[in-house]
Design a protein around this motif. Structure first.
Motif, PDB file in Angstrom:
ATOM      1  N   GLU A 320       0.827  -1.207   0.000  1.00 62.10           N
ATOM      2  CA  GLU A 320       0.000   0.000   0.000  1.00 62.10           C
ATOM      3  C   GLU A 320       0.864   1.261   0.000  1.00 62.10           C
ATOM      4  O   GLU A 320       0.547   2.231  -0.689  1.00 62.10           O
ATOM      5  CB  GLU A 320      -0.923  -0.021   1.219  1.00 62.10           C
ATOM      6  N   ARG A 346      -9.341  -0.663  -2.940  1.00 63.93           N
ATOM      7  CA  ARG A 346      -7.892  -0.449  -2.933  1.00 63.93           C
ATOM      8  C   ARG A 346      -7.538   0.972  -3.362  1.00 63.93           C
ATOM      9  O   ARG A 346      -6.598   1.571  -2.840  1.00 63.93           O
ATOM     10  CB  ARG A 346      -7.198  -1.474  -3.838  1.00 63.93           C
ATOM     11  N   VAL A 350      -5.354   3.716  -1.077  1.00 64.87           N
ATOM     12  CA  VAL A 350      -4.207   4.507  -1.530  1.00 64.87           C
ATOM     13  C   VAL A 350      -4.481   5.989  -1.293  1.00 64.87           C
ATOM     14  O   VAL A 350      -3.604   6.725  -0.820  1.00 64.87           O
ATOM     15  CB  VAL A 350      -3.912   4.240  -3.020  1.00 64.87           C
TER      16      VAL A 350
END
Length: 398
Positions: A320, A346, A350
């Motif tokens: 990440e 996801r 981020v």
């Protein structure tokens, strides 16, 4: 958290000055007064130029102003969107924009271009000057006028203008200010053609032409030029890179010169004009891409230094943090997901990691309420991914 990682984070925040505020009023800084004088002269000259048209051409001026504001707003949204890491203070961005819109345009560029045009006419004749004046004056005069803006910002905010990325983004806003004033100027010229008999037609044509030409225009030129200045000068966060600096300073001058000289270079042949135009656009976008590729590793390195302690504490994973360091890494991280909801989550992680980086910068690495909330948000998003994955598996098994 490891003391070494925390010290590395502290050093990264000190080097980049992420999260620090910009103070515009600096009465003890001579550059502050030079800035006010240059911009003030530009505003006065702009008023003297446009005030005589405010009566009969008032409607055209209003429409041109509205269109210029809308165009500037769209470009501003885009530039803020690509400001991936810690965003520059709004006050610093506005300071650069105002320099480009007033001092660079009306105080320096118009007078400089006129003087060079007159000189070219006397030395080489009127016909030659008409063909080559724009391509051999504007790139040098205008890029220098706008490039002075990044030096002014360096003097006003030496701790905030540190990396090549800062040069790219602040340069883009300086160029946007210049472009906004130039678009307004050309729109007024279009509206006043034919003694104003067809103001709307002339104005629409000018706006359409400027919107088309703005694809490769001053924000791009100035972003490259100002990044080159940062490389050439060097800062505590950006070691000096003379070759890169010179390349990024020369590139926009060359691109600008070719763009303004297309008709002269092509000898009036429309097919050759198209080839030159496409080639110049490709070269310009390639130069911008290279500039971001050069600048990216430095910024990515600082992001990792700031977020590394979060890996040790379990808030973020190594993947990440890597994804937060660049668009390419983010795409790879997102595409590795199994399902569409997981890919979407996801992306949110981020973004949340970058928000955490920004909050840590503001708090100087301390656990402020905003930092704690950012960590909680990351945990919530990760649990959402896990729940979604389990739900998908259960559905498939059923």
């Amino acid at each position: 958290m490891s003391a070494d990682l925390l010290e590395t984070r502290s050093q990264a925040l000190e080097a980049t000055a992420w999260g620090e505020k910009f103070r515009f009023i600096q009465p003890r800084n001579i550059v502050f007064w030079i800035y006010l004088w240059m911009c003030g002269v530009g505003v006065v000259k702009a008023w003297q130029m446009f005030a005589p048209y405010s009566g009969y051409f008032g409607q055209a001026l209003l429409v041109a102003g509205v269109v210029s504001v809308i165009s500037a707003a769209v470009w501003t949204w885009w530039f803020r969107h690509i400001d991936r890491y810690e965003r520059q203070p709004v006050g610093l961005v506005l300071t650069g924009f105002v320099w480009g819109a007033s001092a660079a345009t009306f105080t320096i560029a118009i007078s400089g271009n006129s003087a060079l045009g007159s000189l070219y006419s006397k030395l080489f004749g009127q016909v030659w000057a008409e063909d080559w004046h724009a391509g051999l004056s504007a790139p040098f005069v205008e890029e220098t006028a706008k490039g002075i803006g990044i030096v002014v910002l360096l003097a006003l905010a030496p701790r905030l203008v540190r990396t090549a990325t800062d040069g790219l983004l602040l340069g883009a806003f300086i160029g946007l200010g210049f472009q906004t004033s130039e678009d307004f100027l050309y729109s007024v010229v279009g509206a006043t053609q034919g003694f104003g008999a067809h103001q709307t037609d002339g104005l629409i044509g000018s706006i359409a032409l400027r919107a088309y030409s703005d694809i490769v225009s001053h924000p791009l030129f100035t972003a490259l030029f100002c990044a080159g200045v940062i490389y050439l000068i060097g800062t505590p966060a950006q070691p000096r890179r003379i070759r890169r600096g010179l390349a990024l300073i020369v590139a926009p001058i060359l691109i600008h010169g070719v763009w303004d000289s297309m008709l002269a270079l092509a000898g009036g042949n429309s097919s050759i004009v198209l080839v030159v135009m496409v080639g110049d656009i490709i070269f310009a976008l390639t130069a911008l891409w290279i500039a971001f590729v050069w600048a990216h590793p430095r910024e990515s390195h600082f992001v990792r230094d700031v977020l590394a302690p979060e890996i040790e504490s379990g808030v973020l994973t190594d993947d990440e943090v890597t994804a937060a360091g660049g668009w390419r890494q983010q795409r790879a991280y997102v595409r590795a997901a199994q399902t569409r909801p997981e890919r979407r989550q996801r992306r949110h992680i981020v973004r949340a990691a970058l928000d955490l980086c920004g909050d840590l910068a503001v708090s100087k690495g301390l656990d402020s309420p905003e930092v704690v909330e950012a960590r909680n948000e990351i945990t919530r998003l990760r649990h959402g991914i896990a729940a979604g994955s389990q739900s998908s598996v259960g559905t498939s098994s059923a």
